[in-house]
Enzyme design. Structure first.
Site, mmCIF file in Angstrom:
data_model
loop_
_atom_site.group_PDB
_atom_site.id
_atom_site.type_symbol
_atom_site.label_atom_id
_atom_site.label_comp_id
_atom_site.label_asym_id
_atom_site.label_seq_id
_atom_site.Cartn_x
_atom_site.Cartn_y
_atom_site.Cartn_z
ATOM 1 N NE ARG A 25 -5.274 5.807 7.736
ATOM 2 C CZ ARG A 25 -5.950 6.510 8.659
ATOM 3 N NH1 ARG A 25 -6.236 7.788 8.436
ATOM 4 N NH2 ARG A 25 -6.342 5.952 9.800
ATOM 5 C CD GLU A 61 13.245 3.940 1.226
ATOM 6 O OE1 GLU A 61 12.472 3.128 1.747
ATOM 7 O OE2 GLU A 61 12.869 4.962 0.658
ATOM 8 C CE LYS A 91 11.933 2.415 -1.730
ATOM 9 N NZ LYS A 91 10.543 2.010 -1.590
ATOM 10 C CE LYS A 143 10.023 2.236 3.322
ATOM 11 N NZ LYS A 143 9.239 3.235 2.577
HETATM 12 P P1 13P Z 1 8.952 7.403 -3.271
HETATM 13 O O1 13P Z 1 9.156 6.544 -4.496
HETATM 14 O O2 13P Z 1 7.700 8.236 -3.344
HETATM 15 O O3 13P Z 1 10.178 8.170 -2.904
HETATM 16 O O4 13P Z 1 8.643 6.422 -2.076
HETATM 17 C C1 13P Z 1 9.420 5.301 -1.903
HETATM 18 C C2 13P Z 1 9.438 4.929 -0.501
HETATM 19 O O5 13P Z 1 9.216 3.788 -0.168
HETATM 20 C C3 13P Z 1 9.753 5.966 0.513
HETATM 21 O O6 13P Z 1 10.115 5.358 1.705
#
Ligand code: 13P
Length: 340
Positions: free
Chosen positions: A44, A175, A217, A134
């Protein structure tokens, strides 16, 4: 402009987007296994190092979102990831939510957890070099869903998270993701996404956050995966912009997630979004649409790190072209070139 607002503006600077490389340990392990790579802590780490050290990445990427494990790991040579990113001209982001759990009282719906002990964790992340954070909330479209309870519970968590981030000196990426899974139409997705974003904005206002120091987001507005529909980019862009009607003019910017779209589809939709007049910078904060080709090319072999980086840089270049009005689907057929 205060420091946090300046960081938020830097994240959505013209011609730049955000790389989401913050898959949790279980999610990343599954993705590695699918690519025939052993899901070890070292693999990872090596995978994230391969991504962030792609030469010239900062020409198209402003910041990289990491998970807790990567934030505490080191790149070859011994520097912790946040210091290495700073040296490469990239801001460090950190996923601070603890993932989703079933929401009691709302069968089939999810709430994002991770508020317990959040303020001291945010201070620690800031001390470790993170500049932004985030938190992802998810909503499904289905019979009776999302319910008012799911909307309020997730918006409340996003509000508490965003306010705590700003107090700790981190820019919150907010998000709220309406998932593509389902049979819904484009217009149903537009209605639900508008409602979700409105609820989140109202809650953020309640918490007194500074919108100049926030990046939203959201998902792009798309028909459900099982709807049998496919919307052309112009329609996706119109509908996606319509969902942003509740966003205050002061908002630093919007960075769309890719949500499981094919990389080229996400780029084409991003390009179409730029063609419609809008109030805020509109950019990308893609995970899979940037890294899937890189993981497939790398396959865990040290000798294939350059191939993985080339695949990432190509997607970055395509998305930068989308941001700057230079993208056409034909560009995908041209030989590789670096970001911008
Ligand atoms: P994806 O662009 O693959 O949807 O991932 C963005 C992301 O940060 C998911 O939490």
């Amino acid at each position: 402009m205060n420091d946090l607002a300046a960081t938020a503006s830097a994240l959505v600077a013209p011609g730049k987007g955000i790389l989401a490389a913050d898959e949790s340990v279980p999610t990343m392990s599954v993705r590695l296994e699918r690519a025939w790579v052993a899901p070890t802590e070292e693999n990872r780490r090596a995978y994230r190092e391969m991504l962030v050290t792609a030469p010239g990445l900062s020409r198209g990427i402003s910041g990289v979102i990491l998970c807790d494990e990567t934030l505490r790991q080191r790149v070859a040579g011994g520097r912790p990831f946040p210091a290495a990113l700073a040296g490469l001209g990239l801001l460090t982001g950190i996923k601070v939510d603890a993932g989703t759990r079933p929401l009691a009282g709302a069968p089939g719906e999810l709430v994002t957890e991770g508020l317990d002990g959040l303020p001291p964790r945010l201070r620690e992340y800031s001390d470790l070099g993170a500049a932004f954070a985030k938190w992802r909330a998810v909503f499904t479209i289905g019979a009776g869903a999302p319910s008012g309870m799911a909307l309020r519970a997730n918006a409340e968590a996003l509000g508490r998270y965003a306010a705590a981030c700003q107090e700790a000196g981190l820019v919150p990426i907010v998000e709220p993701e309406v998932l593509m899974a389902g049979t819904h139409s484009l217009s149903q997705c537009e209605t639900v996404t508008s409602l979700v974003l409105l609820q989140v904005v109202i809650t953020l206002l309640d918490f007194g956050v500074d919108f100049e120091a926030i990046v939203f987001k959201p998902n792009m507005t798309l028909p459900g995966l099982d709807s049998g529909q496919r919307a052309p980019p112009g329609q996706v862009a119109e509908a996606s912009l319509a969902t942003l009607g509740s966003m205050p003019a002061a908002l630093a910017g919007v960075a769309f997630l890719s949500g499981g779209q094919l990389p080229e589809q996400a780029t084409e939709n991003l390009a179409a979004l730029q063609r419609i007049p809008h109030l805020w910078p509109l950019t990308f904060s893609f995970g899979r649409a940037l890294v899937d080709p890189a993981l497939a090319a790398w396959r865990g072999a040290p000798g294939r790190a350059v191939a993985g980086q080339d695949a990432l840089l190509r997607r970055v270049a395509m998305n930068v072209a989308a941001l700057t009005g230079r993208y056409t689907p034909e560009l995908e057929l041209e030989p590789a070139h670096g970001p911008a």
